[in-house]
Write a protein that holds these residues in place. Structure first.
Motif, PDB file in Angstrom:
ATOM      1  N   UNK A 160      62.982  70.009   3.867  1.00 55.54           N
ATOM      2  CA  UNK A 160      64.198  69.641   4.547  1.00 55.54           C
ATOM      3  C   UNK A 160      65.339  70.728   4.266  1.00 55.54           C
ATOM      4  N   UNK A 161      65.416  71.277   3.142  1.00 49.21           N
ATOM      5  CA  UNK A 161      66.472  72.326   2.932  1.00 49.21           C
ATOM      6  C   UNK A 161      66.342  73.597   3.835  1.00 49.21           C
ATOM      7  N   UNK A 215      67.533  73.099   7.407  1.00 48.97           N
ATOM      8  CA  UNK A 215      68.859  73.051   7.710  1.00 48.97           C
ATOM      9  C   UNK A 215      69.539  74.127   8.570  1.00 48.97           C
ATOM     10  N   UNK A 241      66.643  72.218  14.632  1.00 51.78           N
ATOM     11  CA  UNK A 241      65.866  71.341  14.952  1.00 51.78           C
ATOM     12  C   UNK A 241      64.428  71.580  14.793  1.00 51.78           C
ATOM     13  N   UNK A 264      76.842  69.306   2.161  1.00 52.16           N
ATOM     14  CA  UNK A 264      76.137  68.077   1.553  1.00 52.16           C
ATOM     15  C   UNK A 264      77.114  67.561   0.235  1.00 52.16           C
ATOM     16  N   UNK A 280      69.105  65.769  12.655  1.00 48.31           N
ATOM     17  CA  UNK A 280      70.228  64.961  13.376  1.00 48.31           C
ATOM     18  C   UNK A 280      70.520  65.622  14.623  1.00 48.31           C
ATOM     19  N   UNK A 307      77.439  58.118  -6.418  1.00 47.69           N
ATOM     20  CA  UNK A 307      77.723  58.907  -5.259  1.00 47.69           C
ATOM     21  C   UNK A 307      77.437  58.705  -3.903  1.00 47.69           C
ATOM     22  N   UNK A 308      76.183  57.608  -3.825  1.00 45.50           N
ATOM     23  CA  UNK A 308      75.511  57.319  -2.563  1.00 45.50           C
ATOM     24  C   UNK A 308      76.496  56.631  -1.594  1.00 45.50           C
ATOM     25  N   UNK A 346      79.272  57.061  -0.521  1.00 44.99           N
ATOM     26  CA  UNK A 346      80.152  57.761   0.211  1.00 44.99           C
ATOM     27  C   UNK A 346      79.033  58.507   1.558  1.00 44.99           C
ATOM     28  N   UNK A 347      77.931  58.375   0.978  1.00 40.58           N
ATOM     29  CA  UNK A 347      77.004  59.130   1.858  1.00 40.58           C
ATOM     30  C   UNK A 347      76.290  58.365   2.909  1.00 40.58           C
ATOM     31  N   UNK A 380      80.967  60.305   4.730  1.00 41.12           N
ATOM     32  CA  UNK A 380      80.731  61.475   5.123  1.00 41.12           C
ATOM     33  C   UNK A 380      81.149  61.441   6.738  1.00 41.12           C
ATOM     34  N   UNK A 411      73.181  65.147   9.190  1.00 37.33           N
ATOM     35  CA  UNK A 411      72.293  65.957   9.405  1.00 37.33           C
ATOM     36  C   UNK A 411      71.947  67.038   8.353  1.00 37.33           C
ATOM     37  N   UNK A 412      72.912  67.291   7.541  1.00 39.50           N
ATOM     38  CA  UNK A 412      72.872  68.380   6.326  1.00 39.50           C
ATOM     39  C   UNK A 412      72.426  67.778   5.014  1.00 39.50           C
ATOM     40  N   UNK A 413      72.023  66.336   5.128  1.00 36.72           N
ATOM     41  CA  UNK A 413      71.423  65.737   3.989  1.00 36.72           C
ATOM     42  C   UNK A 413      70.034  66.010   3.507  1.00 36.72           C
ATOM     43  N   UNK A 414      69.830  67.303   3.199  1.00 36.47           N
ATOM     44  CA  UNK A 414      68.510  67.289   2.748  1.00 36.47           C
ATOM     45  C   UNK A 414      68.029  66.709   1.437  1.00 36.47           C
ATOM     46  N   UNK A 415      69.044  66.599   0.693  1.00 37.13           N
ATOM     47  CA  UNK A 415      69.020  65.819  -0.637  1.00 37.13           C
ATOM     48  C   UNK A 415      70.014  64.329  -0.455  1.00 37.13           C
ATOM     49  N   UNK A 416      70.057  63.399  -0.875  1.00 39.41           N
ATOM     50  CA  UNK A 416      68.536  62.838  -1.481  1.00 39.41           C
ATOM     51  C   UNK A 416      67.467  62.948  -1.039  1.00 39.41           C
TER      52      UNK A 416
END
Lengths: 415, 415, 415, 415
Positions: free
Chosen positions: C37-38, C41, C102, C160, D42, D79-80, D82-83, D95, D101-106
């Motif tokens: 996923x990283x 992006x 994408x 993030x 996203x 913290x979640x 907020x996300x 957020x 679409x920037x949430x590669x983490x968690x």
């Protein structure tokens, strides 16, 4: 003495020809206080130059009466339909809406000459029963544009940091306060809409019919419009910064546009056709969006009426009453207990077709039907509506963010 | 007989006072063919209304001469600096640039009266040696705005589908063709820039100095500007659809804006101050962007000159020669072999400071230095440049996508 | 033991084949700390996914080496050129730049397999002298993308709110302070640019030549880069709110984007590849735009150097010195007295062609020349530049508002 | 055997706890075919990453059940919220929507662990009658997000030029054609809306009530949804280029967005969760906007039903019938004569409050009421709606330009 100063809104009791002439004269009179430059201003895509309204209303008569029904009629200028058509797709290509502000030519004088020519050519038609409905439509159309002309030029002059006045005399007698009793309605079946001339007399737009029944639950309408003073309380109570009061789209709009007050408010003043003046706390608030009206009603623990509720109450009122446009002077809401006048009143009804509504054929069919998505219905009439133009079945409509019209609100509640 | 018709660009040989008066008169004369509405038009953010130029040039003299150096001078109208300041941050708040088109008031007449008042008040200063450099700057500034006024109103009138003409008489004698020999330059050290009055005579902007040396390699400049006919060949050879010819930013611009020809071209005609006219294939092409100029040069197997190359050649030319603005009439490129006139000529030099350049203190220091990013230098003068305004060291500058000025190109090559 | 952990930047002293393998291994190693996923992006149009860099650098070798010069080579996947071409118009259609984010497919694993296949197929070419220059270009290209990969993923992770770290270990030894004497230069003729291999050894991009002479006036370069601590003084002295310090475009940018500090600053911390860490006041400031660099220099009473001044001084420095990228770990500016490393250094030179510059034929010709408008040159190398990639003639370039690269500044002054 | 493969939509006949578990399991099962990168995509502001749906639905239970009603419950990760908060203003900052679409983490794995923890903690509440309505709301909420997850990931995968498939097996048995008789309704008073559990059994959203009477005129509903084949006829008859068929806003949209077919159409294929497949002319058309549905109805000489007409007919149908979501597999409209399933059906009713509707207190009150402007009501259920989720009173709503949902249309006519 038919000079410009004497121009007045058409008297519904007069003949069609008399009403035609009165309407045409009032439009011209509204241009009198404007310079050639004022009349050319276009301040946003929603608005049009005063000069364009002058020409467009004439284009309407030339196109749908003279061109379509006068044998051998030759257009005054063949290039002008492109310039003065508004949105009638069936009438062909037209100037991009936001380029209307570039029309330094033709001049106001040239358009006045064109109007004279059309008035002259059309005269024989005014007594022709076959043309009555089209002439009625043309008069109603021109009256609508009288109101738009006034609200559009107000918006344009407001952009000028010098705050110029269109009219120098803005002294208005403040309306006497009427009684304070809510209009109660017992609910049940109500007859809504215009019957096309059978029971009601006179002209109506296609979107006011067909006449049909709706079921209402018991409710009440406030006796007066919400005032500037009440709106100030809403502001003081953090109305514009409390998301709980707002529709989601409204909250996005408030934040995106940094909205903190009605349009034209600055400190304790408001901008009017007579320039910047002190706000009257007892006068109706105006130049608000649907989002603001809805948020205010939520804050007040009330709600907006539906368009059917409003009409059911208004059926017993005189639509020619209240503060409406009689002549070329600065329009301004004053307050009082009339159901009509001062401000158009937001309803919570989306602008949609009535049961069994059908659009007319051809360009005239584009008049109302194609706008039936995304807009809300407003009822009543405003201080800038030509007296005689509105009626209890009349449906005005705007997008929920728009507020350059004389928009206001009357609260409702369930009972 | 100093009436408006006789208004002419300032003669460099005349006294400062005479040049001041000639410049002021020419600005007013440029307004004469415009209606109040024409003078109020603003067609895009890059452009300003003719009326605004009329006021802004007067604001410059009132502010930096009268207000700053005339004891007890009272502003003609205290609200007008807000309206007529352009970009001088040090001079405080000013109207948003794109609202200039809403200035239906003050009227042209009111601004003319203000100009008369300033002319009267400033008269004693015109002979004061301590004020000479500021008056020179004011004259140069006003001459720049004469050119902008002409290019801005051209763009505004072009928006009108009726294609109105500002001047009725556009007959120009086509320039006699000069010889066809490229200007050769052997390279080596060249002395570039204005020495601030020591060796060159007269006024120059701060950005033209300090004078300094640059190293050139041998090159040649084309004897004439690229013509409409040659540009048509570029089009016919798919110049606008071949990405290999374009800078990356230029290719994005061509596609985003759907560019297929110079601005103001339509079929075989072009829009001019005298309305739509047939294009002359032998006349210089104009109203092109840097991107287009660069793509054409690539297509032609040539390149644009640097600003230093251009200046090194132009040092031997008479800057008052060629097709430049002498009076209030329709400017139009004609062609010929002069180095100056017809069109500003794109160079491949970015607009950057010369070695040891320093900005002046205060608002005057905002004149040029702060624009030194993202723009390209143009050299020469155009048919809309007041004769006497330009010189071989003069640096004009625009963004690479802009093309509402009289921009053209002269090819260069390495030898 | 050529595993990913051991991946290091190519040693310039090694053979072409060795440098090819080292470069390829380092790219893969940079992906190791990233999840699928990283690696997918894309946080803005200027940036690309890490996975895309992995594929694009492989596409470059497959296209310009294998497809163009290996008889009968069959593409690994015929659909991938559309996906992994970047901007080469001559190479045909390609995915819209902002859709790169994408590309959840192909997977990183699939791209690694593709890279293995290309590495295998290309091996015989690495010893072929006819292919040396293309392989050199491919290595340089891949090294550029290593830096972009690092700056792009930094920008993506920054979006993030959880502030994820790519590398866990960010302990850096702070560089020892060198001496504090400005680099003086007496001016005169300087030889600038790469000679294409005649006098300088090794590879260079086309935009670094032709070698040519320029005239310099006496100047001095600061011994160190501007630090975080100095930048804080600029902020404390209202550097971001004083229009007098800014270029006009910069001032518009600061206000439009609400800029108040370098990118990645928040209170006393900054975001790094190792997550949020305390800022070191002695370390070089980074992630600033040209506008900010120029405003700082103005505030400091200095100026930015030209690219020629920088190069004239740097000709005597070792380009492999300083804080540059040696392996897959968190890059961070540390400070010191090296001319190279830590941050790319803004010059006041626009990115333009050198005299007699000509673009190469075909797709390779699109490498540099077509970007020569609107950008500024940066010199040196950064902590994310693969050691061995840069040299004194190297010209990096970005638009004046961009700041996601490791950009910094070294002041200059006239002497 | 409650593994992911066996995950199925909740059976309405089951206990609350069973339905909770089935719903939770199905959500997880929908993630199974997706890679970590797929789940992070996203593609537009209207859509959210699959991973975000996974987390958001869990946030809902953690927040409104555990945090609000479980003494001493400690958040899984502070913290979640907020996300993973969506739009609940009362729940504080969250957020920006387009940064999801920037949430590669968690990672998906971390969110699955969080879900397990919530499932474990919430278990005792599932039998507590005081929590029934909140759990019901949470289940309904999660089912809504199952559908959004499917439509959002479809849109994201569609952006990839490689056309990846989420599910490999898309073989569907085409529904048997039912009879072809229009549903006739005699008009009169109809009882509309959900009574909150008194007469109807089970859960409903607040926007489905209060139950109330409306007056209908006689009408008929088409027996089937409009098909791909019929839509092709509309296209072939220039449906997309004839302004007479379109609402004004729709015509602007068609031209601005260059719309020429339903979303996901390309030549004779359409994009599905199983990749690109041949279109079935007999299957219902889907992924159309309100504007397109209205234009089609106009072209066909019919109209869209009101939401009341639709509900009056559907009261006699089984809402659990038709093509709806039973398990984790590719949803696709098939056709048939069921009133529910295949596609959500546009009505010409704006999404507005029913008489005497009042929003609930607190964050839950933000569920539906605040969206009541600018949207249209859709009725029925789609192939991506969890079976058991919809009912005859269910009101779905979208903006008139949106079409990434499985939207379709059923024609109506006056009789």
């Amino acid at each position: 003495m038919p000079n410009a100063n004497a121009a007045a809104s058409a008297n519904p009791a007069d003949s069609l020809a008399e009403r035609y002439r009165a309407t045409r004269a009032l439009t011209c009179a509204l241009l009198d206080p404007l310079s050639e430059a004022d009349a050319t201003l276009q301040s946003m895509e929603d608005a049009s130059p005063a000069k364009w309204h002058l020409g467009h209303t004439n284009w309407f008569f030339e196109t749908f009466l003279l061109r379509d029904h006068m044998p051998n009629y030759a257009l005054h200028d063949e290039r002008w339909p492109f310039v003065f058509n508004s949105y009638y797709e069936a009438e062909g290509e037209r100037i991009a809406r936001f380029s209307r502000g570039m029309l330094s030519r033709p001049t106001v004088e040239q358009i006045r000459e064109w109007r004279d020519a059309v008035d002259h050519a059309i005269a024989p038609m005014l007594d022709d029963p076959e043309r009555t409905s089209l002439v009625e439509l043309g008069i109603a159309h021109e009256q609508q544009h009288q109101e738009l002309l006034l609200t559009d030029i107000k918006h344009a002059l407001f952009q000028n940091p010098l705050g110029p006045a269109m009219f120098t005399d803005a002294t208005h007698k403040v309306a006497q306060s009427g009684d304070d009793v809510w209009h109660q309605h017992p609910g049940g079946i109500a007859l809504i809409g215009h019957d096309g001339g059978e029971m009601n007399r006179g002209f109506a737009y296609d979107n006011e019919g067909p006449q049909h029944q709706v079921l209402l639950t018991p409710f009440a309408l406030a006796p007066k419009l919400v005032t500037n003073g009440e709106w100030q309380q809403f502001i003081d109570d953090n109305g514009y910064t409390n998301p709980a009061l707002w529709l989601s789209d409204g909250w996005a709009w408030v934040n995106r546009e940094s909205i903190t007050a009605p349009l034209y408010w600055h400190e304790t003043e408001q901008f009017t056709h007579a320039g910047w003046v002190k706000r009257d706390p007892g006068a109706p608030v105006t130049h608000i969006s649907y989002y603001e009206a809805d948020a205010f009603a939520t804050w007040a623990g009330r709600r907006l009426p539906t368009e059917f509720e409003w009409e059911a109450v208004a059926q017993n009122s005189d639509p020619a009453s209240g503060n409406q446009l009689d002549s070329s002077r600065a329009p301004l809401p004053l307050g009082g207990s009339d159901l009509f006048g001062d401000c158009w009143q937001f309803t919570r009804s989306a602008y949609l077709p009535y049961p069994r509504f059908e659009t007319a054929e051809g360009a005239i069919g584009e008049y109302n039907g194609k706008f039936m998505s995304g807009q809300f219905v407003l009822r009543g009439a405003s201080c800038a509506t030509a007296r005689g133009h509105s009626r209890s079945t009349y449906r005005n409509f705007f997008y929920p963010h728009q507020r350059w019209q004389f928009t206001g609100l009357r609260l409702a509640k369930d009972i």
